[in-house]
Design a protein around this motif. Structure first.
Motif, mmCIF file in Angstrom:
data_model
loop_
_atom_site.group_PDB
_atom_site.id
_atom_site.type_symbol
_atom_site.label_atom_id
_atom_site.label_comp_id
_atom_site.label_asym_id
_atom_site.label_seq_id
_atom_site.Cartn_x
_atom_site.Cartn_y
_atom_site.Cartn_z
ATOM 1 N N LEU A 80 -7.306 4.301 -4.630
ATOM 2 C CA LEU A 80 -6.609 4.586 -3.379
ATOM 3 C C LEU A 80 -6.773 3.377 -2.458
ATOM 4 C CD1 LEU A 80 -5.076 6.605 -1.551
ATOM 5 C CD2 LEU A 80 -7.308 7.409 -0.753
ATOM 6 N N VAL A 81 -5.668 2.740 -2.099
ATOM 7 C CA VAL A 81 -5.684 1.540 -1.266
ATOM 8 C C VAL A 81 -5.247 1.912 0.147
ATOM 9 C CG1 VAL A 81 -4.744 -0.777 -0.953
ATOM 10 C CG2 VAL A 81 -5.212 0.089 -3.262
ATOM 11 N N VAL A 82 -6.044 1.507 1.138
ATOM 12 C CA VAL A 82 -5.795 1.864 2.532
ATOM 13 C C VAL A 82 -5.640 0.581 3.337
ATOM 14 C CG1 VAL A 82 -6.616 3.154 4.533
ATOM 15 C CG2 VAL A 82 -7.240 3.903 2.214
ATOM 16 N N ARG A 83 -4.416 0.305 3.789
ATOM 17 C CA ARG A 83 -4.156 -0.857 4.641
ATOM 18 C C ARG A 83 -4.115 -0.368 6.077
ATOM 19 N NH1 ARG A 83 -1.563 -1.586 -0.194
ATOM 20 N NH2 ARG A 83 -1.788 -3.671 -1.134
ATOM 21 N N ASP A 100 -4.960 -0.807 10.535
ATOM 22 C CA ASP A 100 -5.094 -1.611 11.751
ATOM 23 C C ASP A 100 -5.511 -0.671 12.873
ATOM 24 O OD1 ASP A 100 -2.800 -0.232 12.483
ATOM 25 O OD2 ASP A 100 -1.453 -1.940 12.246
ATOM 26 N N ARG A 101 -5.393 -1.117 14.138
ATOM 27 C CA ARG A 101 -5.847 -0.298 15.265
ATOM 28 C C ARG A 101 -5.024 0.970 15.436
ATOM 29 N NH1 ARG A 101 -6.901 -4.604 20.176
ATOM 30 N NH2 ARG A 101 -8.441 -5.919 19.104
ATOM 31 N N ARG A 102 -3.780 0.930 14.991
ATOM 32 C CA ARG A 102 -2.890 2.060 15.220
ATOM 33 C C ARG A 102 -2.969 3.128 14.138
ATOM 34 N NH1 ARG A 102 1.721 0.689 18.626
ATOM 35 N NH2 ARG A 102 1.447 -1.387 19.498
ATOM 36 N N GLY A 103 -3.265 2.742 12.924
ATOM 37 C CA GLY A 103 -3.265 3.713 11.838
ATOM 38 C C GLY A 103 -3.422 3.033 10.494
ATOM 39 N N ALA A 104 -2.884 3.680 9.453
ATOM 40 C CA ALA A 104 -3.059 3.148 8.101
ATOM 41 C C ALA A 104 -1.917 3.585 7.200
ATOM 42 C CB ALA A 104 -4.388 3.615 7.518
ATOM 43 N N ARG A 159 -2.420 -4.768 7.243
ATOM 44 C CA ARG A 159 -1.346 -3.790 7.248
ATOM 45 C C ARG A 159 0.005 -4.399 7.611
ATOM 46 N NH1 ARG A 159 -0.678 1.452 11.263
ATOM 47 N NH2 ARG A 159 0.678 2.691 9.899
ATOM 48 N N ALA A 160 -0.006 -5.464 8.371
ATOM 49 C CA ALA A 160 1.232 -6.050 8.871
ATOM 50 C C ALA A 160 2.074 -6.618 7.732
ATOM 51 C CB ALA A 160 0.920 -7.150 9.879
ATOM 52 N N PRO A 161 3.401 -6.539 7.849
ATOM 53 C CA PRO A 161 4.272 -7.128 6.825
ATOM 54 C C PRO A 161 3.972 -8.622 6.661
ATOM 55 C CG PRO A 161 5.536 -5.743 8.333
ATOM 56 C CD PRO A 161 4.168 -5.859 8.921
ATOM 57 N N GLY A 162 3.941 -9.077 5.422
ATOM 58 C CA GLY A 162 3.684 -10.482 5.150
ATOM 59 C C GLY A 162 2.230 -10.864 5.065
ATOM 60 N N SER A 163 1.328 -9.900 5.280
ATOM 61 C CA SER A 163 -0.107 -10.221 5.245
ATOM 62 C C SER A 163 -0.708 -10.081 3.851
ATOM 63 C CB SER A 163 -0.874 -9.312 6.218
ATOM 64 O OG SER A 163 -0.742 -7.951 5.852
ATOM 65 N N GLU A 164 0.096 -9.583 2.902
ATOM 66 C CA GLU A 164 -0.415 -9.401 1.540
ATOM 67 C C GLU A 164 -0.612 -10.750 0.857
ATOM 68 O OE1 GLU A 164 -1.430 -6.181 -1.170
ATOM 69 O OE2 GLU A 164 -1.180 -6.479 0.954
ATOM 70 N N THR A 165 -1.705 -10.887 0.121
ATOM 71 C CA THR A 165 -1.985 -12.129 -0.599
ATOM 72 C C THR A 165 -2.436 -11.797 -2.016
ATOM 73 O OG1 THR A 165 -4.344 -12.217 -0.031
ATOM 74 C CG2 THR A 165 -2.794 -13.157 1.565
ATOM 75 N N ALA A 166 -2.443 -12.836 -2.852
ATOM 76 C CA ALA A 166 -2.918 -12.660 -4.224
ATOM 77 C C ALA A 166 -4.386 -12.264 -4.249
ATOM 78 C CB ALA A 166 -2.696 -13.952 -5.014
#
Length: 379
Positions: free
Chosen positions: A122-125, A127-131, A230-237
């Motif tokens: 279970l992956v949880v991304r 931030d301050r607002r939620g997930a 969580r933000a779009p574009g923050s995913e990395t290898a």
């Protein structure tokens, strides 16, 4: 391995065509190479006795180009019977050798060896607002819902009417409340999706807040990734690497626990009893009686390819063909022991665990942890 993927194959009678093949690279002659491969595989199946309708269905599936389909180092396996491709699923990599087999039961052991135990994570991304929650498992990532309030402001600004300490307290209370909501959603999703580990992704403060609010038992299987968010574009290898490492640890630990139980014959809950079986005759008998809780498979054991006898029904399996007449099968067929046992235990709801280490695997490559010794427990 979770055997739900094989359910369409397990529930249908054979005979079966099984094909393990690599996907062609993206080159100018890719279509031609794909056609040649499909024709060669179909010819192999026909030579083994497959009917024309099934050979045709396999050929059509192999030449079909799917938009967005991986190529090069990727592969897939397909199972077909009675002129229909019942299951066509990707492999995590290109198979070492292509395989085309025709027989009374599907050749599923190479798929198990390729996929492994494949724990669900279970992956949880957050931030301050939620997930955003997602489940990573044998079918790839799947959405598992959201938590928190996307409309809640992440912080309060200081004004003349709001003392700084009051603003800071409100912000901290908001963060604590959001973390509690996320932790509750994580707990519910973990229980419902059958996950075995949790990965928290986001800023360190939010990760730690959520981690501290999880139940103690869940914190023990929760990991944190310092990469991505969580933000779009923050995913990395690096995020994908962290998730893969967590799943590898879970697989290693589960296999170690299963092999320990097999060696000691220990029942769940610490009860000592001779609840392990090895050797083809003992395994066949236990499978027929639905006494197998977990089947252990070592991909390179000598017992895997031993000949056993099967009928159309999953409970019709025996060491000798003459035994099947007493089970109602007039026309027994020869099959590999590993595939016959996997088909049987999958139908009964048991688990299959692939043990890659030859030193940990059962002698001969096949073994089982039993549900009970001889007779089922009283109801």
């Amino acid at each position: 391995m979770r055997l739900s993927l094989l359910r369409p194959v397990i529930d249908r009678p054979g005979p079966w065509a099984t094909v393990y093949a690599g996907l062609p690279p993206t080159t100018e002659d890719a279509d031609e190479q794909q056609e040649l491969t499909a024709s060669a595989i179909s010819a192999q199946l026909f030579a083994q006795g497959a009917d024309e309708a099934t050979c045709g269905a396999v050929h059509e599936a192999l030449v079909a180009r799917r938009e967005g389909e991986p190529t090069g180092d990727a592969g897939h396996v397909l199972f077909a019977a009675h002129g229909v491709v019942v299951l066509d699923t990707p492999l995590p990599g290109r198979p070492a050798t292509s395989l085309a087999a025709w027989g009374p039961v599907p050749r599923v052991t190479p798929l198990l060896a390729a996929v492994g135990d494949d724990p669900v994570c279970l992956v949880v991304r957050l931030d301050r607002r939620g997930a955003d929650l997602s489940v990573v498992g044998e079918r790839g990532p799947e959405g598992a819902g959201q938590a928190g309030d996307a409309d809640r402001p992440p912080h309060r600004t200081v004004s003349g009417d709001w003392p700084e300490r009051h603003v800071r307290t409100k912000a901290e209370n908001t963060a604590e409340h959001t973390a509690a909501e996320i932790a509750e959603a994580v707990r519910d999703a973990y229980d419902s999706c059958g996950a075995e580990a949790v990965v928290l992704i986001g800023d360190a403060r939010e990760r730690h807040l959520v981690h501290d609010k999880l139940p103690e038992q869940l914190r023990a299987v929760t990991y944190e990734s310092e990469h991505g968010g969580r933000a779009p574009g923050s995913e990395t290898a690096l995020v994908e690497r962290d998730i893969a490492q967590v799943r590898a640890v879970q697989e290693r630990d589960r296999v170690a626990a299963v092999t320990d139980r097999f060696r000691t014959g220990e029942a769940p809950g610490g009860k000592s009893a001779p609840l392990a079986a090895a050797g083809i005759p003992a395994l066949i008998e236990a499978a027929r009686e639905h006494r197998i809780d977990t089947l252990l498979v070592g991909p390179h054991g000598s017992d895997l390819g031993r000949q056993v006898w099967v009928g159309d029904d999953v409970d019709q399996l025996a060491v000798r063909g003459t035994e099947l007449k007493y089970l109602g099968e007039e026309h027994p067929a020869a099959a590999r022991a590993d595939d016959a046992l996997v088909r049987s235990v999958a139908a009964s709801g048991a688990r299959v665990v692939v043990v890659r280490d030859p030193e940990q695997a059962p002698a001969g490559g096949l073994g089982a942890i039993l549900r009970w010794e001889e007779e089922p427990p009283p109801e």
